[in-house]
Design a protein around this motif. Structure first.
Motif: not given
Ligand code: OXD
Ligand code: MN
Length: 614
Positions: A258-280
């Motif tokens: 998945i790729c995609g764009g987000m304006p500044s301060a919309s959490g792009k870096t956090n999403l790019a580096m996301i981990l699975s939630p524990d339950a999944l």
């Protein structure tokens, strides 16, 4: 000249076109000496920068730097795209004639590196062997050592990249001259800075800053402005301010990208580096490819859209980075990673660093702590006491290899096939958690009307987004109508179309609380999108796209999610959407030559909303 030739010979830099370019600018800027840089010079350059006080140690294998206090962010007003064709003027590219900008920059730069070293940084903005490598090669000349150290982290650096060029003259020429930062009138009517990409001459001339966003020419000016122009001029590719991630379903063995764009301060870096939630986590493994730039093209053999992250590192905003918001980043900037911090707070006794949001409150014992300007916290006056310790745009710079969930194939020159293209802004109402769009013009239309809430009163009117087409507003290099047509052409050529989607993690209740917890849980709507693409779920068609039904989302472990909140973020507020359509119409009307398919998509969505309202 003979001295420069000797340096270039010694460095094994054989490309004649690069050699004459280096000699020309060394003479023009008056640099005292020239040095050619390879990535293997990093340890020595770090040592030199520590000795010179340009860097301070920040624990084992980490470094700290302060930029000039007047030089802490990108300047959009001073950034210009110049070409030789007035038709290249768009709404957002600050177009100026090349014939005006080149002499102006040459004049500003003349003699301004006197007494300094001019570093020659040959680089490639692509995994070596990429089909786009020809567009990715450049040479940055810079008079600032910390810029070199950042470039080594953010791009692949070495003379081999320019010696081996098929066309020795086809490389991006980037010149960075810092200038006298004390006396450039930054932000005043007499601002001397200029950050110019002469796109049809593939030349980047940046004068008056050594802050990364203005001075790392490989990343922002080449990786985005120049590349988006080259992609259009060649007809071959798209270069976008996009994240890129992979999700592997361990149960089926399938991997999605998945790729995609987000304006500044919309959490792009956090999403790019996301981990699975524990339950999944047992089922889904998420891999990082990139947090800021993706280049996309269609592979002629299999007809799919492919993407690479052209960068070699991450230049992330430090503020609010912590174990909850982004544990992956925390590990990527830990001791031993070679990370360079800029403009965070620094403790000269313990060599520790801190920024707002690293922990809930600043260190209780202020001894040894200095703020980003270098002032001792313990000596702050009453009036200064509540000021942030770190600059809000303070940064960490670390190489991709340090990111713990880096994809095993992140250096594969072939890139990865793209299943979905997402857009996401920060919107407190109206935008549901996710809405999928399966039609190409409607997907491109959605990207063009991307925006985020204005964050300061002065920037906009409440309820009206600051539009940021495809999150490329600061990097647009050619007119927006042509940009839309190029998107339709490139992605339209794919045999297998990626699905589009719009995401929003930021809806709030009337009491102001966030209705969705965000962070790791943001993987759940993306999983739904992949299931939709596979035909495993159908969702619910709405005038603005397909939204999940409540039971289609995998919500294991989200016991605190309130059913009424879930209901709200999966529903469409038709009257608010109708208002938004009027703003979109105004926004799109700013652009000339918007393709008819895009206007047709706009009308279709409007009519569907009107029909739903009656
Ligand atoms: C930016 C960045 O300014 O990525 O967008 O640094
Ligand atoms: Mn960016």
């Amino acid at each position: 000249m003979a001295a420069i030739d000797a340096v270039l010979d010694e460095a094994g830099l054989t490309n004649e076109a690069v050699r004459s370019y280096v000699k020309h600018w060394a003479q023009h800027t008056g640099a005292e000496r020239v040095e050619v840089v390879n990535a293997s010079d990093d340890a020595r350059l770090i040592r030199e920068a520590l000795e010179a006080g340009e860097l301070l140690p920040a624990g084992k294998g980490r470094y700290y730097s302060r930029s000039h206090p007047k030089d802490t962010a990108r300047s959009e007003e001073r950034t210009v795209v110049a070409t030789n064709n007035p038709d290249d003027k768009g709404e957002y590219n600050n177009w100026r004639p090349a014939s005006e900008m080149r002499p102006m920059l040459e004049e500003r730069m003349a003699g301004k590196s006197a007494g300094k070293t001019m570093y020659v940084v040959p680089y490639v903005m692509a995994p070596p062997g990429s089909p786009l490598q020809a567009f990715a090669t450049g040479v940055e000349l810079t008079d600032t050592r910390t810029v070199v150290l950042h470039m080594i982290r953010m791009a692949r650096v070495g003379v081999q990249y320019v010696n081996e060029l098929a066309d020795p003259d086809y490389f991006v020429r980037g010149v960075h001259v810092t200038g006298d930062l004390d006396n450039l009138g930054q932000g005043t009517a007499d601002d001397q800075r200029y950050f110019v990409t002469i796109a049809d001459e593939r030349t980047i001339l940046h004068y008056g800053s050594s802050y990364g966003g203005n001075a790392l020419l490989g990343k922002i000016a080449h990786g985005l402005r120049q590349a988006t122009y080259d992609g259009w001029a060649s007809g071959k590719f798209l270069a976008e301010q996009f994240l890129l991630l992979g999700i592997t379903d361990k149960e089926t063995g399938r991997t999605y990208h998945i790729c995609g764009g987000m304006p500044s301060a919309s959490g792009k870096t956090n999403l790019a580096m996301i981990l699975s939630p524990d339950a999944l986590g047992d089922r889904y493994q998420v891999h990082f490819y990139g947090d800021d730039i993706a280049w996309l093209w269609v592979d002629e053999e299999d007809g799919r859209v492919y993407a690479i992250n052209p960068e070699y590192g991450a230049f992330g905003v430090a503020k609010d980075t912590n174990d909850v918001t982004n544990p992956t980043a925390v590990e990527a900037i830990s001791e031993g990673t070679g990370t360079i911090f800029t403009n965070v707070a620094y403790n000269e006794q313990t060599q520790d660093v801190w920024w707002e949001g690293k922990s809930k409150t600043p260190p209780a014992d202020t001894e040894g702590w200095r703020d980003w300007k270098g002032q001792l916290i313990s000596e702050r006056s009453e009036a200064e006491k509540d000021e942030p310790w770190a600059h809000p745009n303070s940064r960490f710079t670390t190489t991709l290899a340090n990111i713990p969930n880096i994809a095993p194939d992140y250096e594969n020159p072939k890139g990865v096939p793209v299943d979905a293209i997402i857009f996401g802004g920060r919107t407190r109402d109206r935008e549901p958690l996710i809405r999928a769009i399966t039609d190409l013009p409607e997907g491109v239309y959605d990207g063009l009307t991307l925006g985020a809430e204005a964050t300061f009163a002065a920037e906009g009117t409440e309820g009206v987004l600051r539009y940021d087409p495809m999150s490329m507003r600061p990097f647009m290099a050619y007119p927006e109508g042509a940009y839309a047509a190029h998107w339709l052409k490139v992605i339209g050529a794919a045999k297998e179309q990626p699905v589009f989607a719009h995401v929003n993690w930021f809806q709030r209740g009337e009491d102001g609380r966030f209705l969705w917890p965000g962070y790791r849980d943001n993987l759940r709507p993306l999983l739904w999108l992949m299931q939709l693409r596979n035909g495993e779920v159908t969702g619910r068609q709405t005038p603005v796209g397909i939204v999940p039904t409540k039971d289609e989302l995998q919500l294991e472990g989200m016991d605190d999610l309130r059913p009424d909140d879930l209901e709200t973020i999966l529903s469409i507020d038709v009257p608010r959407w109708q208002q938004e359509m009027a703003h979109r119409e105004q926004h799109l009307s700013l652009f000339r030559d918007v393709p008819e398919e895009i206007w047709a998509a706009h009308r279709r969505v409007s009519e569907a909303l009107d029909a739903e309202a009656t």
